[in-house]
Design an enzyme around this catalytic site. Sequence first.
Site, PDB file in Angstrom:
ATOM      1  N   GLU A   1       9.898  15.537  15.675  1.00 12.70           N
ATOM      2  CA  GLU A   1      10.216  15.489  13.917  1.00 12.70           C
ATOM      3  C   GLU A   1       9.565  16.593  13.327  1.00 12.70           C
ATOM      4  OE1 GLU A   1       9.323  11.072  12.287  1.00 12.70           O
ATOM      5  OE2 GLU A   1      11.175  11.323  10.966  1.00 12.70           O
TER       6      GLU A   1
ATOM      7  N   LYS B   1       0.671  -0.990  -0.037  1.00 18.56           N
ATOM      8  CA  LYS B   1      -0.343  -0.107  -0.294  1.00 18.56           C
ATOM      9  C   LYS B   1       0.723   1.150  -0.005  1.00 18.56           C
ATOM     10  CE  LYS B   1      -1.957   2.696   2.351  1.00 18.56           C
ATOM     11  NZ  LYS B   1      -1.976   3.872   2.137  1.00 18.56           N
TER      12      LYS B   1
ATOM     13  N   GLU C   1      10.161   0.834  10.392  1.00 16.83           N
ATOM     14  CA  GLU C   1      10.920   1.668  10.213  1.00 16.83           C
ATOM     15  C   GLU C   1      10.735   3.260  10.270  1.00 16.83           C
ATOM     16  OE1 GLU C   1      14.475   1.962   9.731  1.00 16.83           O
ATOM     17  OE2 GLU C   1      14.069   0.382   8.275  1.00 16.83           O
TER      18      GLU C   1
ATOM     19  N   CYS D   1      13.177  10.436   6.939  1.00 22.31           N
ATOM     20  CA  CYS D   1      13.377   9.820   8.665  1.00 22.31           C
ATOM     21  C   CYS D   1      14.854  10.005   9.262  1.00 22.31           C
ATOM     22  CB  CYS D   1      12.849   8.475   8.648  1.00 22.31           C
ATOM     23  SG  CYS D   1      13.658   7.590   8.087  1.00 22.31           S
TER      24      CYS D   1
ATOM     25  N   THR E   1       6.945   6.649  13.915  1.00 16.58           N
ATOM     26  CA  THR E   1       7.175   6.702  15.279  1.00 16.58           C
ATOM     27  C   THR E   1       5.051   5.855  15.883  1.00 16.58           C
ATOM     28  OG1 THR E   1       8.500   7.629  15.493  1.00 16.58           O
ATOM     29  CG2 THR E   1       7.364   5.908  18.070  1.00 16.58           C
ATOM     30  N   GLU E   2       4.634   7.282  15.119  1.00 18.53           N
ATOM     31  CA  GLU E   2       2.777   6.882  15.701  1.00 18.53           C
ATOM     32  C   GLU E   2       1.983   5.766  15.404  1.00 18.53           C
ATOM     33  OE1 GLU E   2       1.109  10.570  15.479  1.00 18.53           O
ATOM     34  OE2 GLU E   2      -1.327   9.801  15.943  1.00 18.53           O
TER      35      GLU E   2
END
Lengths: 472, 270
Positions: free
Chosen positions: A384, A179, A253, A287, A233-234
Amino acid sequence: MFEYAPAPESRDVVALRDSYGLFIDGEFTDGGGVFKTVNPADEEVLAEVASADSADVDRAVAAARRAFDTVWGSMPGRERGKYLFRIARILQERAREFAVLESLDNGKPIRESRDIDLPLVAAHFFYYAGWADKLSYAGLGGARPLGVAGQVIPWNFPLLMLAWKIAPALATGNTVVLKPAETTPLTALLFAEVCQQAELPPGVVNIVTGAGETGRALVAHPGVDKVAFTGSTEVGREIARAVAGSSKRLTLELGGKAANIVFDDAPVDQAVEGIVDGIFFNQGHVCCAGSRLLVQESVADEVLSSLRRRMSTLRVGDPLDKNTDVGAINSAEQLAKIRELSDIGEAEGATRWSPSCSLPDRGFWFAPTVFTGVSQAHRIAREEVFGPVLSVLTFRTPAEAVEKANNTPYGLSAGIWTEKGSRILWMADKLRAGVVWANTFNKFDPASPFGGYKESGYGREGGRHGLEAYVK
Amino acid sequence: MSRLSVRKTYKLYIGGAFPRSESGRTYPVTDAEGAFVANAARASRKDVRDAVVAASRAFSGWAGRTGYNRGQILYRAAEMLEARREEFGLPLDEVDAAVDRFVWYAGWADKYAQVVGATNPVSGPYLNLSTPEPTGVVGVLAPSGLLGLVSVIAPVITTGNTCVVVAPDAVEAITLAEVLATSDLPGGVVNVLTGQAAELGSWLASHEEVRGLDLTGAEGEQAVEWEGLAAANLKRVRRPDPAEDWPAEPALARLTTFVETKTVWHPIGV
């Protein structure tokens, strides 16, 4: 400074269609809904794209399972490898077309999509093609495929992340349902045509476009044996919770807040190039971006004035202009997030600076920005931003640099700039990060493992290590 | 009159010391025939937190030792275990298997980096090295049996991690802790908690300072719940495998579950 004349890359090489379907079992099909994808540089609607609902995901997973059971899982590695070599070659042949489409849909400068993304995409398929018939040498035991891999990728490197996910999965004998991100689905759908040209058996690669719901349906699907995700990360946490207790294997990742550390003996011009590359490459939509500059106090003024001078030469604008250094922010939503965090940076007392540059009227734009006077507690130093925003902190001793660099829940990457070899090795040893660039930054290669410590995720992509995620 | 034996008090093992549970709680341990053996310490949430603090403090020192030194200390643990093989009250071949498991891992300490690390042939003028590094504090839900216990602890510490172990068998676990305490293993590298895993597991699984979670000894629903909790700080998780064959030579996977790969790039010729 003098002005360059515009040098636009032609769009003619890309034949955009009005609408794109899902790619399931070797065919393009309709989905449960549709959404639009826009060019972030001018907000023009590029195409309508099918949105996959859970029934579509069911079909895709079933196709992948069938392909795994009947053809791909049992195919000798040397044959699988040849398919991957074919794909790599077709990608090279159509590289310009892919690069232009990537820049249209993503907003990244053609200079980067053409010179970095596409060569790396092809290289990933070449690299893993060669592993397909050599898995017994990889030191991973029996190295049998897991089955169906459900893969969810982000919008910052749409085609490169596809390559990172699909190449090792196919090389090891897995089939794939991928996806792409909802704001950048087009190059993945063009990749589906590459699969057709390569005569890849139907169902080996399936592309289901859509937003978060499609991703959730894929990750939670009981027919998926392995989940691979690149993104925030969430969302990574949410996925880790979703697969808990299942037999699904998982690699993540996730985000980062990399420290780029400049010592007083670093060659300033080289370090400044590295700082610029670290945070302004791909509009900072990286990232592993070097978003926290840690500069030794004694050279901070010199480095910063040099950095400001260099930033003033960055060309922001049309992604399809070959002279452009910094392109468009990928979406209105991302632009709003960057603006919000930057405003918070100012409100918390940091000093904001951007070179004077005129931004286009339409589209999503953010000028390269540097914050000085940042403390470790500031949100711009902790969260971030995922945009062209650099926070600058200072340090006095190497130990302080290590302490500050590691003071984050993330652990994806770090940079070190110094002429002293033993200090590089000492720092590299102490930094809790999965990739450490010494006297360089943002280098990628299919032969090199990439991935994070701590909340930057788990597992590695690239190199021999990247195979491990796809075998049992 | 015959001599009255001096019984042993089984306490927890935290930071190299043997404290009672902070909670003051104990539970009776009986032998196979149901006869009373001891009142073992029943660890609490606070003991979990103390043990994590101890493991966290010990981490940088242990991770910073050379592989050679860690191997020496693991081998020393095997020596001490061999010397105390009668104390477990187990069939001696079971203890011997545990001794041999320590020896097996002792040899890995200075070799696994060569096996799982790499020099990567990247397409450019760079030196590019990948090396494994320990993850940090690992929470271990140990299985029953001495061989199982040693088989989950040894690989975690071989690579430089420290651990907090919740062990189901108090006598074997604390006797092993006494072996470790006399084997040059620095205090805090291994911390052993006895009591009810059901009560302690969630605190270990949700602790922010714990970077990895080995669920080998966790049962069905609890393993699922704790894996879910571990997602909060993205702990590396090893799921239980009911088919695990303890006497068989272990695969490399127990060593590599709780290591990170660090890749360092440096330009060549500039």
